[in-house]
Motif scaffolding. Structure first.
Motif, PDB file in Angstrom:
ATOM      1  N   ASP A 151       0.834  -1.209   0.000  1.00 54.69           N
ATOM      2  CA  ASP A 151       0.000   0.000   0.000  1.00 54.69           C
ATOM      3  C   ASP A 151       0.866   1.256   0.000  1.00 54.69           C
ATOM      4  OD1 ASP A 151      -2.319  -1.498  -0.050  1.00 54.69           O
ATOM      5  OD2 ASP A 151      -2.628  -1.390   2.128  1.00 54.69           O
ATOM      6  N   ASP A 152       1.967   1.222   0.752  1.00 53.70           N
ATOM      7  CA  ASP A 152       2.892   2.360   0.759  1.00 53.70           C
ATOM      8  C   ASP A 152       3.521   2.538  -0.625  1.00 53.70           C
ATOM      9  OD1 ASP A 152       2.352   2.692   3.452  1.00 53.70           O
ATOM     10  OD2 ASP A 152       4.246   1.798   4.131  1.00 53.70           O
ATOM     11  N   ALA A 153       3.916   1.432  -1.242  1.00 55.57           N
ATOM     12  CA  ALA A 153       4.511   1.494  -2.577  1.00 55.57           C
ATOM     13  C   ALA A 153       3.519   2.089  -3.571  1.00 55.57           C
ATOM     14  CB  ALA A 153       4.954   0.111  -3.035  1.00 55.57           C
ATOM     15  N   ASP A 154       2.265   1.660  -3.469  1.00 51.77           N
ATOM     16  CA  ASP A 154       1.234   2.166  -4.368  1.00 51.77           C
ATOM     17  C   ASP A 154       1.047   3.675  -4.178  1.00 51.77           C
ATOM     18  OD1 ASP A 154      -0.783   1.749  -6.398  1.00 51.77           O
ATOM     19  OD2 ASP A 154      -2.267   2.030  -4.796  1.00 51.77           O
ATOM     20  N   ALA A 155       1.012   4.122  -2.943  1.00 51.08           N
ATOM     21  CA  ALA A 155       0.834   5.549  -2.659  1.00 51.08           C
ATOM     22  C   ALA A 155       2.000   6.373  -3.220  1.00 51.08           C
ATOM     23  CB  ALA A 155       0.690   5.777  -1.155  1.00 51.08           C
ATOM     24  N   VAL A 156       3.208   5.865  -3.056  1.00 62.26           N
ATOM     25  CA  VAL A 156       4.387   6.575  -3.555  1.00 62.26           C
ATOM     26  C   VAL A 156       4.359   6.635  -5.081  1.00 62.26           C
ATOM     27  CG1 VAL A 156       6.909   6.450  -3.740  1.00 62.26           C
ATOM     28  CG2 VAL A 156       5.821   6.077  -1.545  1.00 62.26           C
ATOM     29  N   LEU A 157       3.962   5.548  -5.718  1.00 64.19           N
ATOM     30  CA  LEU A 157       3.897   5.547  -7.173  1.00 64.19           C
ATOM     31  C   LEU A 157       2.785   6.447  -7.689  1.00 64.19           C
ATOM     32  CD1 LEU A 157       4.698   1.822  -7.942  1.00 64.19           C
ATOM     33  CD2 LEU A 157       6.162   3.817  -8.320  1.00 64.19           C
ATOM     34  N   GLN A 158       1.706   6.572  -6.930  1.00 61.77           N
ATOM     35  CA  GLN A 158       0.660   7.517  -7.322  1.00 61.77           C
ATOM     36  C   GLN A 158       1.187   8.953  -7.261  1.00 61.77           C
ATOM     37  OE1 GLN A 158      -3.255   6.908  -5.599  1.00 61.77           O
ATOM     38  NE2 GLN A 158      -2.971   4.689  -5.663  1.00 61.77           N
ATOM     39  N   GLU A 159       1.980   9.231  -6.238  1.00 65.68           N
ATOM     40  CA  GLU A 159       2.586  10.557  -6.157  1.00 65.68           C
ATOM     41  C   GLU A 159       3.526  10.774  -7.337  1.00 65.68           C
ATOM     42  OE1 GLU A 159       5.436  13.413  -3.401  1.00 65.68           O
ATOM     43  OE2 GLU A 159       4.897  11.424  -2.630  1.00 65.68           O
ATOM     44  N   ALA A 160       4.308   9.762  -7.663  1.00 70.51           N
ATOM     45  CA  ALA A 160       5.219   9.874  -8.810  1.00 70.51           C
ATOM     46  C   ALA A 160       4.437  10.152 -10.094  1.00 70.51           C
ATOM     47  CB  ALA A 160       6.054   8.604  -8.954  1.00 70.51           C
ATOM     48  N   ARG A 161       3.334   9.473 -10.247  1.00 72.88           N
ATOM     49  CA  ARG A 161       2.500   9.689 -11.428  1.00 72.88           C
ATOM     50  C   ARG A 161       1.966  11.129 -11.468  1.00 72.88           C
ATOM     51  NH1 ARG A 161      -2.750   6.246 -13.449  1.00 72.88           N
ATOM     52  NH2 ARG A 161      -2.995   7.388 -15.400  1.00 72.88           N
ATOM     53  N   ALA A 162       1.582  11.638 -10.337  1.00 75.95           N
ATOM     54  CA  ALA A 162       1.088  13.018 -10.269  1.00 75.95           C
ATOM     55  C   ALA A 162       2.192  14.013 -10.645  1.00 75.95           C
ATOM     56  CB  ALA A 162       0.544  13.325  -8.874  1.00 75.95           C
ATOM     57  N   VAL A 163       3.406  13.756 -10.171  1.00 75.88           N
ATOM     58  CA  VAL A 163       4.544  14.641 -10.500  1.00 75.88           C
ATOM     59  C   VAL A 163       4.828  14.577 -11.990  1.00 75.88           C
ATOM     60  CG1 VAL A 163       7.015  15.040 -10.161  1.00 75.88           C
ATOM     61  CG2 VAL A 163       5.546  14.532  -8.187  1.00 75.88           C
ATOM     62  N   VAL A 164       4.809  13.386 -12.555  1.00 75.05           N
ATOM     63  CA  VAL A 164       5.031  13.250 -14.002  1.00 75.05           C
ATOM     64  C   VAL A 164       3.902  13.934 -14.757  1.00 75.05           C
ATOM     65  CG1 VAL A 164       5.126  11.605 -15.922  1.00 75.05           C
ATOM     66  CG2 VAL A 164       6.435  11.164 -13.842  1.00 75.05           C
ATOM     67  N   GLY A 165       2.679  13.803 -14.262  1.00 78.18           N
ATOM     68  CA  GLY A 165       1.539  14.451 -14.901  1.00 78.18           C
ATOM     69  C   GLY A 165       1.683  15.949 -14.956  1.00 78.18           C
ATOM     70  N   GLU A 166       2.245  16.557 -13.927  1.00 79.78           N
ATOM     71  CA  GLU A 166       2.480  17.990 -13.907  1.00 79.78           C
ATOM     72  C   GLU A 166       3.518  18.404 -14.937  1.00 79.78           C
ATOM     73  OE1 GLU A 166       3.684  18.994  -9.963  1.00 79.78           O
ATOM     74  OE2 GLU A 166       1.820  18.307  -9.059  1.00 79.78           O
TER      75      GLU A 166
END
Length: 167
Positions: A151-166
């Motif tokens: 779950d922690d890994a998933d949350a971190v990857l979601q943040e990474a995706r958001a940063v890439v999206g920006e």
């Protein structure tokens, strides 16, 4: 060729040799890689290019990991980190912290890996370096996966995706 404004031709050749060493390492030509790094390192020493010297040390660390010498790899990375801190090379410091974080993850020192990856993430956040931050988040997710914290890994990857999206 583009004129060398910031670096000398000798320094440029040093970087070319270091890049060739990476190719040789990936091909499994480890002795050739070592020789190329020796030659690159000599050029950087001759031109007193500490940034290049740090780059060679990081590449030597990856070579040492390829021959299962994590302690030697760690020593190279620690020295590279010291050089890059002395140069106030934020990106270089962050990337070296990521390499150390990977090494500690692979070595099983998860708390040290977490500390290093956190420092890298904070550095990249402060600098506004999105690519560096995403790299740190990916490594942090790798650490979480190894620890079984999906779950922690998933949350971190979601943040990474958001940063890439920006971006």
């Amino acid at each position: 060729l583009q004129p060398f404004v910031d670096i000398s031709c000798d320094t440029a050749v040093g970087y070319l040799l270091a890049n060739q060493a990476t190719i040789a390492r990936v091909r499994g030509e480890l002795s050739r890689a070592r020789g190329l790094l020796d030659e690159a390192g000599a050029r950087f020493t001759q031109t007193d290019d500490r940034r290049g010297q740090a780059d060679v040390l990081v590449r030597r660390a990856y070579l040492e990991l390829a021959v299962d010498s994590p302690e030697t790899a760690r020593a190279h990375l620690e020295l590279a980190l010291q050089l890059r801190r002395g140069l106030r090379d934020r990106r270089g410091v962050g990337m070296t912290l990521l390499a150390l974080g990977l090494l500690e993850t692979v070595s099983g020192d998860y708390s040290r890996a977490e500390q290093l990856l956190s420092e890298a993430s904070q550095l990249f956040r402060r600098a506004g370096d999105r690519w560096g931050l995403v790299s740190a988040l990916w490594r942090t997710a790798d650490l979480a996966i190894v620890r079984g914290r999906l779950d922690d890994a998933d949350a971190v990857l979601q943040e990474a995706r958001a940063v890439v999206g920006e971006t």
